[in-house]
Design a protein around this motif. Structure first.
Motif, PDB file in Angstrom:
ATOM      1  N   CYS A 142       0.832  -1.137   0.082  1.00 49.97           N
ATOM      2  CA  CYS A 142      -0.107   0.034   0.024  1.00 49.97           C
ATOM      3  C   CYS A 142       0.760   1.181   0.038  1.00 49.97           C
ATOM      4  CB  CYS A 142      -0.960  -0.114   1.185  1.00 49.97           C
ATOM      5  SG  CYS A 142      -2.083   1.191   1.301  1.00 49.97           S
ATOM      6  N   TYR A 181       1.559   4.626   1.277  1.00 49.47           N
ATOM      7  CA  TYR A 181       1.334   5.936   2.193  1.00 49.47           C
ATOM      8  C   TYR A 181       2.289   7.089   1.766  1.00 49.47           C
ATOM      9  CZ  TYR A 181      -1.646   2.489   4.768  1.00 49.47           C
ATOM     10  OH  TYR A 181      -2.821   1.673   4.912  1.00 49.47           O
ATOM     11  N   HIS A 209     -10.534   3.484   8.387  1.00 49.83           N
ATOM     12  CA  HIS A 209      -9.100   3.492   8.232  1.00 49.83           C
ATOM     13  C   HIS A 209      -8.700   4.711   9.217  1.00 49.83           C
ATOM     14  CE1 HIS A 209      -5.051   4.097   6.802  1.00 49.83           C
ATOM     15  NE2 HIS A 209      -5.236   2.785   5.954  1.00 49.83           N
ATOM     16  N   MET A 267     -13.969   3.611   5.191  1.00 49.96           N
ATOM     17  CA  MET A 267     -13.306   3.251   4.049  1.00 49.96           C
ATOM     18  C   MET A 267     -14.117   2.347   3.381  1.00 49.96           C
ATOM     19  SD  MET A 267      -9.454   1.411   3.605  1.00 49.96           S
ATOM     20  CE  MET A 267      -9.758   0.289   4.923  1.00 49.96           C
ATOM     21  N   SER A 299     -11.876   4.133  -1.637  1.00 48.75           N
ATOM     22  CA  SER A 299     -11.565   5.239  -0.935  1.00 48.75           C
ATOM     23  C   SER A 299     -11.852   5.285   0.445  1.00 48.75           C
ATOM     24  CB  SER A 299     -12.805   6.203  -1.700  1.00 48.75           C
ATOM     25  OG  SER A 299     -12.692   6.416  -3.106  1.00 48.75           O
ATOM     26  N   ILE A 342      -7.510   4.942  -2.395  1.00 47.35           N
ATOM     27  CA  ILE A 342      -6.484   3.929  -1.384  1.00 47.35           C
ATOM     28  C   ILE A 342      -6.414   2.619  -2.145  1.00 47.35           C
ATOM     29  CG2 ILE A 342      -8.114   2.977  -0.042  1.00 47.35           C
ATOM     30  CD1 ILE A 342      -5.731   2.826   2.040  1.00 47.35           C
ATOM     31  N   THR A 343      -5.284   1.947  -2.631  1.00 44.13           N
ATOM     32  CA  THR A 343      -5.048   0.850  -3.118  1.00 44.13           C
ATOM     33  C   THR A 343      -4.204  -0.396  -2.353  1.00 44.13           C
ATOM     34  OG1 THR A 343      -5.368   2.091  -5.244  1.00 44.13           O
ATOM     35  CG2 THR A 343      -4.422  -0.273  -5.536  1.00 44.13           C
TER      36      THR A 343
END
Length: 121
Positions: free
Chosen positions: A16, A18, A71, A87, A101, A111-112
């Protein structure tokens, strides 16, 4: 949903983005999944880091390939926990990606999560 069965197990490691490329772990809680840092997580474009083991969120299966939860949001000024934000993510790419999202007070954040290793069906 790419022909995936009704629900796919999310347990395991995921990449992920960040403030850095981090690794997170999805751990089964019996009713959903806890998301924890498996590597350090840099908060945005700051010098603040969250250590491995930090709880970053949780999700539950919401039907089809959709998962909903929350999240953790951290303050950019000092790295302290700020609040939980809603989320929603959806399985994509035959179970190799969760994308969606975070719906925060200050806007929507994409977000992925990209799976490391084969999906567990």
């Amino acid at each position: 949903m790419d022909g995936l069965p009704r629900e796919v197990r999310l347990t395991g490691s995921w990449h992920c983005r960040y403030g850095n490329f981090a690794i997170v772990e999805f751990l089964s809680t019996g009713v959903g999944y806890s998301i924890r840092a498996a590597s350090k997580v840099v908060i945005g474009n700051t010098r603040f880091e969250l250590p491995p083991g930090t709880v970053l969120g949780d999700v539950r299966h919401a039907g089809g390939g959709r998962y909903e939860g929350r999240h953790a949001m951290y303050q950019l000024a000092n790295g302290a926990f700020g609040r939980w934000s809603t989320m929603a993510v959806t399985l994509q790419n035959s179970g190799w990606r969760l994308a969606g999202s975070i719906f925060d007070l200050h806007g929507v954040i994409a977000i992925t999560f990209d799976r490391i290793g084969a999906p567990a069906v």
